[in-house]
Enzyme design. Structure first.
Site, short mmCIF file in Angstrom:
data_model
loop_
_atom_site.label_atom_id
_atom_site.label_comp_id
_atom_site.label_asym_id
_atom_site.label_seq_id
_atom_site.Cartn_x
_atom_site.Cartn_y
_atom_site.Cartn_z
CD GLN A 81 -7.26 -0.63 8.14
OE1 GLN A 81 -7.78 -1.08 7.97
NE2 GLN A 81 -5.94 -0.49 7.67
N GLY B 298 0.50 -0.97 -0.04
CA GLY B 298 -0.77 0.04 -0.23
C GLY B 298 0.83 1.03 -0.03
CB CYS C 158 3.06 3.78 10.80
SG CYS C 158 1.97 3.05 9.63
CB SER D 260 -1.80 -3.12 1.21
OG SER D 260 -0.79 -3.95 2.20
CB ALA D 261 -1.95 -8.66 -0.68
CG HIS D 262 -0.21 -6.09 5.06
ND1 HIS D 262 -0.04 -6.13 6.16
CD2 HIS D 262 0.23 -5.24 4.40
CE1 HIS D 262 0.11 -4.98 6.03
NE2 HIS D 262 0.20 -4.31 5.10
C1 LIG Z 1 -1.79 -0.58 5.98
C2 LIG Z 1 -2.39 1.02 5.57
C3 LIG Z 1 -1.11 1.61 3.66
C4 LIG Z 1 0.32 0.76 4.37
O1 LIG Z 1 0.60 -0.46 3.94
P1 LIG Z 1 1.39 -1.42 3.61
O2 LIG Z 1 1.89 -3.09 2.03
O3 LIG Z 1 1.87 -2.23 4.95
O4 LIG Z 1 3.01 -0.50 3.17
C5 LIG Z 1 -1.16 2.41 3.59
N1 LIG Z 1 -3.12 2.88 3.60
C6 LIG Z 1 -3.52 2.39 4.38
C7 LIG Z 1 -5.03 3.07 4.89
C8 LIG Z 1 -3.11 1.49 5.59
O5 LIG Z 1 -4.05 1.16 6.52
#
Ligand SMILES: *Cc1c(COP(=O)(O)O)cnc(C)c1O
Length: 395
Positions: A178, A70, A326, A198-200
């Site tokens: 999200q 992401g 973060c 973001s896949a995770h």
């Molecule tokens: C987790 C998150 C990201 C970052 O994604 P990563 O794959 O962890 O770098 C960006 N935007 C939002 C809203 C997130 O929750």
């Protein structure tokens, strides 16, 4: 008992997703850019995943690009649009409640002479279309508003913001990290030009992201090197990760309604018990089910520190968070809570619970029981609490 209530930070990779990924580590390990059969087999899997992602977003496969996450997708959207359209104008509109991947990138762009307007939401965490409209200027080239907030779960009116941008010929990006899997996301219906995933965050693997770029929208490439992803994103294909992202998004979008119902039922139970059984606490953001992610609850417990609550919950096997993963540990109060008007000292006593598909009622009840004990114990040693004891009621 172990209870994981931090699904906005990350999710466990679905077993079915892992099954799909496994062969691409050892058997089908070719470089997806190679011309031989080893490579072609890997490339086929990448293209299949691209189709799966496109379907979930109502996009075309050639509008989907795979990234490392992401964060990279957000960087690519903002920096790529500013680089490609900087001659037309150098003004960007975003919000004060975005993820750090957006906020910090905007700060960097400001150092390069880009003007950024950070819109603040109302008390429930929602940015109005009117505010976006008022902020638009002749030289505005991009509006970036997240689909749903990571900390308080507020869902933004992105369809309306997208329509306004389309009318004014301003590009619209949304960070839907999200939102996907929890609420419906449709790039055509919602007038979206660029979108990050973001896949995770949807039961896929870590280290894989997606950026959707609508056909015809010019964006400068971000990662420079080889000619992968039609020259838009260099770097050897992360074939297992991409396969996992494709499978995960298909599973996550198969039954959004059922998933959302499960989460909101548990979340509402959690909220109800906390408010009824723990004095001096308040919910941050809106409790309107249509305007909040189904698995999100953010609560302020007065007179005590969120970090202390988290430590004690962790000892009881419960994982929650204060603010985003973060920024936790930095001891700065959440920029999102400050933005919706929560005073800094109250923001410090706030906890985010984000529920996921494997949570059940027993876990939620266990969490409230432990939370009650924790809050009582911490308040018993809090000098601030002594002065108000006796008038126990929720504020
Ligand atoms: C987790 C998150 C990201 C970052 O994604 P990563 O794959 O962890 O770098 C960006 N935007 C939002 C809203 C997130 O929750």
């Amino acid at each position: 008992m172990r209870v994981y209530l931090d699904h906005s930070a990350t999710t466990a990779t679905d077993k079915r997703v892992i099954e799909k990924m496994l062969p691409y580590f050892s058997e089908i390990y070719g470089n997806a850019s190679s011309q031989h059969t080893f490579g072609v087999d890997a490339a086929k899997a990448v293209e299949n995943a691209r189709i799966q992602v496109a379907k979930a977003l109502n996009a075309s496969p050639n509008e989907i690009y795979f990234t490392s996450g992401g964060t990279e997708s957000d960087n690519m959207a903002l920096r790529g649009v500013v680089d490609a359209h900087g001659k037309k104008g150098r003004h960007v509109i975003t919000t004060s409640i975005e993820h750090h991947a957006i906020i910090e990138t905007c700060k960097m762009l400001e150092k390069q002479g880009v003007e950024v307007t950070y819109l603040t939401p109302d008390k429930s965490g929602i940015v109005s279309v009117e505010k976006v409209k008022e902020a638009m200027r002749e030289d505005t080239i991009l509006v970036s508003v997240m689909t749903a907030n990571s900390e308080i779960g507020s869902i933004q009116p992105i369809k309306e913001i997208g329509a306004l941008c389309r009318e004014r010929k301003i590009l619209f990006h949304t960070d839907a990290v999200q939102a996907i899997g929890n609420i419906s996301v449709d790039v055509k219906r919602d007038n979206i030009d660029l979108l990050s995933l973001s896949a995770h965050k949807f039961y896929g693997p870590k280290g894989v992201g997606v950026i959707y770029i609508r056909n015809g929208v010019k964006v400068s490439r971000f990662m420079i090197g080889g000619e992968q992803e039609r020259k838009m994103r260099a770097g050897t294909y992360n074939t297992p990760g991409i396969v996992g992202a494709g499978e995960a998004i298909t599973l996550a979008c198969a039954d959004i309604e059922g998933h959302a119902k499960h989460l909101s039922t548990l979340r509402n139970h959690l909220a109800k018990r906390i408010v009824e059984e723990i004095p001096f606490c308040s919910i941050n953001g809106t409790m309107d089910n249509d305007k909040r992610l189904p698995g999100n609850l953010n609560v302020t417990f007065d007179f005590i520190e969120g970090e202390s609550i988290l430590l004690m919950l962790d000892m009881a096997g419960i994982a929650a968070s204060s603010g985003s993963a973060c920024s936790s540990g930095s001891l700065e109060p959440s920029h999102v809570l400050l933005s919706i008007g929560v005073p800094a000292e109250r923001a410090h006593g706030s906890i985010r619970f984000t529920l996921g598909r494997d949570n059940d009622l027993e876990q939620i009840d266990y969490t409230v029981d432990k939370l009650k004990e924790t809050v009582e114990r911490l308040r018993a040693i809090s000098p601030l609490f002594k002065t108000v004891e006796g008038e126990k009621k929720n504020v």
